[in-house]
Scaffold this active site. Structure first.
Site, PDB file in Angstrom:
ATOM      1  CG  HIS A  99     -21.914  75.888 -10.127  1.00  9.62           C
ATOM      2  ND1 HIS A  99     -23.072  75.647 -10.697  1.00  9.62           N
ATOM      3  CD2 HIS A  99     -21.826  75.097  -9.045  1.00  9.62           C
ATOM      4  CE1 HIS A  99     -23.599  74.695  -9.798  1.00  9.62           C
ATOM      5  NE2 HIS A  99     -22.903  74.331  -8.732  1.00  9.62           N
ATOM      6  CG  ASP A 122     -26.479  74.832 -13.036  1.00 10.14           C
ATOM      7  OD1 ASP A 122     -26.620  75.970 -13.732  1.00 10.14           O
ATOM      8  OD2 ASP A 122     -25.128  74.851 -12.712  1.00 10.14           O
ATOM      9  CG  HIS A 124     -25.659  76.456 -17.531  1.00 10.22           C
ATOM     10  ND1 HIS A 124     -26.046  77.555 -16.630  1.00 10.22           N
ATOM     11  CD2 HIS A 124     -25.682  77.086 -18.716  1.00 10.22           C
ATOM     12  CE1 HIS A 124     -26.262  78.613 -17.276  1.00 10.22           C
ATOM     13  NE2 HIS A 124     -26.045  78.364 -18.529  1.00 10.22           N
ATOM     14  CG  ASP A 126     -22.137  73.979 -14.458  1.00 11.34           C
ATOM     15  OD1 ASP A 126     -22.041  74.460 -15.200  1.00 11.34           O
ATOM     16  OD2 ASP A 126     -22.626  74.212 -13.242  1.00 11.34           O
ATOM     17  CG  HIS A 139     -18.465  79.399 -14.786  1.00  8.07           C
ATOM     18  ND1 HIS A 139     -19.383  80.231 -14.554  1.00  8.07           N
ATOM     19  CD2 HIS A 139     -18.535  79.040 -16.067  1.00  8.07           C
ATOM     20  CE1 HIS A 139     -20.089  80.735 -15.664  1.00  8.07           C
ATOM     21  NE2 HIS A 139     -19.514  80.000 -16.487  1.00  8.07           N
ATOM     22  CG  ASP A 226     -25.670  78.348 -11.108  1.00 10.48           C
ATOM     23  OD1 ASP A 226     -26.211  79.619 -11.020  1.00 10.48           O
ATOM     24  OD2 ASP A 226     -24.832  78.061 -12.043  1.00 10.48           O
ATOM     25  CG  ASP A 228     -27.420  79.692 -13.913  1.00 12.24           C
ATOM     26  OD1 ASP A 228     -27.837  78.575 -13.534  1.00 12.24           O
ATOM     27  OD2 ASP A 228     -26.254  79.830 -14.470  1.00 12.24           O
ATOM     28  CD  GLU A 271     -21.745  81.208 -11.376  1.00 13.68           C
ATOM     29  OE1 GLU A 271     -21.781  82.346 -11.911  1.00 13.68           O
ATOM     30  OE2 GLU A 271     -21.169  80.323 -11.809  1.00 13.68           O
TER      31      GLU A 271
END
Length: 299
Positions: A99, A122, A124, A126, A139, A226, A228, A271
């Protein structure tokens, strides 16, 4: 949506420490992204992969940033490639890679809009900087960098900063936020739908609110997805899986609603790590979600 799409592969694996995500663009192509979008009536130009530098042996002295030089150079190149694509009137579809490549994508896209909006799909945020990052992995920093926070060499990719305003960002699916990220979200007022809000409101309401919110204040919207963000049961081939995530069907609904809204002007899917995957399943999920984003319907 723009019927001319330019696919840009970014085989980047240096924004984090697990190997294999550099094969993500190839895995997504192998899963049939070009054929899928062509069947929907799009004109596809695959401009190939960017050349990525070598992994650095150590973290740069006095800097909590892994592989800074190589990550920076790749994102400067990506900025140029994305900007060139947009000058030609094409929709940039960027395939990652980790990412950290969002820094270059957003640098290339944002210079073509007055008020670019971003949907950050996402697990996360980030939103770390070198001061707050527990790992030094870049990332985990691209959204903060794009907001003008972080190492000057990164925030100034493309020769300008910031790329985004915090009020033009919506995070969806967050469930693994570091303490510094939580503080930053509250401090600058980033609209965030954690998994608590998704569960409580439902994906339909989350997307209706997101679309209405961004339509009011932006002149273009970038989707940074992303894999994830999805639960590992649905997308196992990612480097930083977090249980309790978005479902396959919720994600399709989100993409379908974005397609109906017509607000998306650029996108990246990142990712995908084939080494950690099951028979290229996560790349296939990415391609299926792209199908929905670009207007594929069940009936």
């Amino acid at each position: 949506m723009n019927k001319k799409i330019a696919i840009i592969g970014v085989p980047m694996d240096m924004g984090q420490q697990r190997r294999g995500v550099d094969m993500g663009p190839s895995a997504i192509r192998y899963a049939g992204v070009v054929e899928r979008l062509e069947e929907l009536g799009y004109e596809i130009e695959d401009v190939g992969d960017l050349e990525i530098g070598k992994r650095e042996k150590t973290i740069i002295e006095r800097s909590n940033l892994r592989n800074l030089k190589a990550v920076l150079e790749a994102n400067e190149l990506l900025h140029e490639r994305v900007s060139d694509v947009m000058k030609k009137g094409m929709f940039p579809l960027v395939l990652g890679g980790d990412h950290s490549i969002a820094m270059g994508t957003l640098a290339g896209v944002a210079e073509h809009f007055q008020n670019l909006g971003v949907i950050w799909y996402d697990a996360h945020g980030d939103l770390n900087t070198e001061e707050t990052s527990p790992s030094g992995n870049i990332h985990g920093m691209p959204l903060a960098v794009s907001l003008g926070m972080g190492h000057p060499s990164l925030t100034n990719i493309g020769g300008y900063s910031p790329k985004l305003k915090p009020e033009n960002v919506v995070i969806i699916g967050a469930r693994a936020l570091d303490e510094g990220e939580k503080e930053l979200i509250k401090k600058v007022g980033i609209k965030t739908y954690t998994m608590h809000e998704v569960d409580r409101l439902g994906m339909t309401t989350v997307m209706e609110e997101t679309i209405a919110y961004l339509k009011e204040r932006t002149d273009g919207v970038h989707l940074s997805l992303d894999l994830d963000g999805l639960d590992p049961d649905h997308a196992p081939g990612v480097g930083t899986p977090v249980a309790g995530g978005l479902t396959y069907r919720e994600s399709h609904l989100a993409m379908e609603m974005l397609a109906e809204s017509g607000i998306i002007t650029s996108a990246e899917f990142v990712e995908v790590n084939p080494i950690l995957d099951e028979k290229n399943r996560t790349a296939q999920v990415a391609v299926a979600l792209m199908g929905s984003l670009f207007g594929e319907k069940l009936l």
